[in-house]
Design an enzyme around this catalytic site. Sequence first.
Site, mmCIF file in Angstrom:
data_model
loop_
_atom_site.group_PDB
_atom_site.id
_atom_site.type_symbol
_atom_site.label_atom_id
_atom_site.label_comp_id
_atom_site.label_asym_id
_atom_site.label_seq_id
_atom_site.Cartn_x
_atom_site.Cartn_y
_atom_site.Cartn_z
ATOM 1 N N LYS A 52 4.139 57.296 85.445
ATOM 2 C CA LYS A 52 4.789 58.365 84.695
ATOM 3 C C LYS A 52 5.640 57.731 83.604
ATOM 4 C CE LYS A 52 6.803 61.498 87.123
ATOM 5 N NZ LYS A 52 7.676 62.061 88.173
ATOM 6 N N LYS B 276 -0.762 64.240 89.891
ATOM 7 C CA LYS B 276 0.342 65.209 90.006
ATOM 8 C C LYS B 276 0.343 66.138 88.789
ATOM 9 C CE LYS B 276 4.337 63.488 91.104
ATOM 10 N NZ LYS B 276 5.463 62.523 91.060
HETATM 11 O O1 LIG Z 1 8.230 62.051 91.122
HETATM 12 C C1 LIG Z 1 9.425 61.784 91.182
HETATM 13 C C2 LIG Z 1 10.247 61.766 89.970
HETATM 14 O O2 LIG Z 1 9.847 60.790 89.081
HETATM 15 C C3 LIG Z 1 11.677 61.757 90.268
HETATM 16 O O3 LIG Z 1 12.440 61.395 89.139
HETATM 17 P P1 LIG Z 1 14.037 61.533 89.251
HETATM 18 O O4 LIG Z 1 14.447 60.823 90.490
HETATM 19 O O5 LIG Z 1 14.550 60.914 88.010
HETATM 20 O O6 LIG Z 1 14.273 63.008 89.321
#
Ligand SMILES: O=C[C@H](O)COP(=O)(O)O
Length: 239
Positions: free
Chosen positions: A28, A90
Amino acid sequence: MVRLLASVRDVDEAVAAATAGADFIDLKEPADGALGAVAPEAIARIVSVLRARHPGVRISATVGDLPAHEVDEILARVRRVEACGVDYVKVGVWPSPSPGPVHALLEALAQQGGDVVPVLLVDAGLDESLVRHALAGTAFPAVMLDTTEKRRGSLLQRVPLATLAGFVATVRAHGRMVGLAGSLRVDDVPTLVALDPDFAGFRRALARYGRAGTLDPRLVRRLRRALAAHADAPLPAGA
Ligand SMILES: O=C[C@H](O)COP(=O)(O)O
């Protein structure tokens, strides 16, 4: 034990997180939103490195932040990401004032098959009708919650614990994996472990200089240790 999903943006972060003990590596681009996408060529490269060096790790990737009505583009991106060899794709599911397009997206994703994981964005609360739609049929191997407004506190502060506990129980009763994410911090671990999802997703808590900064493997190890140390904790009273 609650497994650790670490969101990473490139091959160096992916290898560092897997080496530090992350169970799921989630590809991501954190600078591009809650579910910012990594380019397919980069996903394929990271997958081949991880398969060689960390064959036990499960790999997910996102398709980018797109509204539900862009269903054709979402499905096209799902196919492109699947072709990169990931275990899970996802897809963010944003609630909308009229639930029709969101239900239609979930149905289209279910028909597409493959290993799509709907990620329900719950900044405005959990829409139970989306959970019911995601669990209809047998298409999705997991269902996950996350938030988009990352500066407004963790998921555990923003959604009542009883709602989260109900979500975990419902998804598990349908035989799927259940995941929780949304600005989760190491301080959340005792409650998180008590909620007992199959996995918990983190980015902000693993990065130096903010969510879009650089992943620090020491923070991955710290979270991994915390998740192990609090295994079997009870839920706080009143949850
Ligand atoms: O899939 C999980 C996310 O990347 C969580 O990101 P975060 O901890 O910055 O909300």
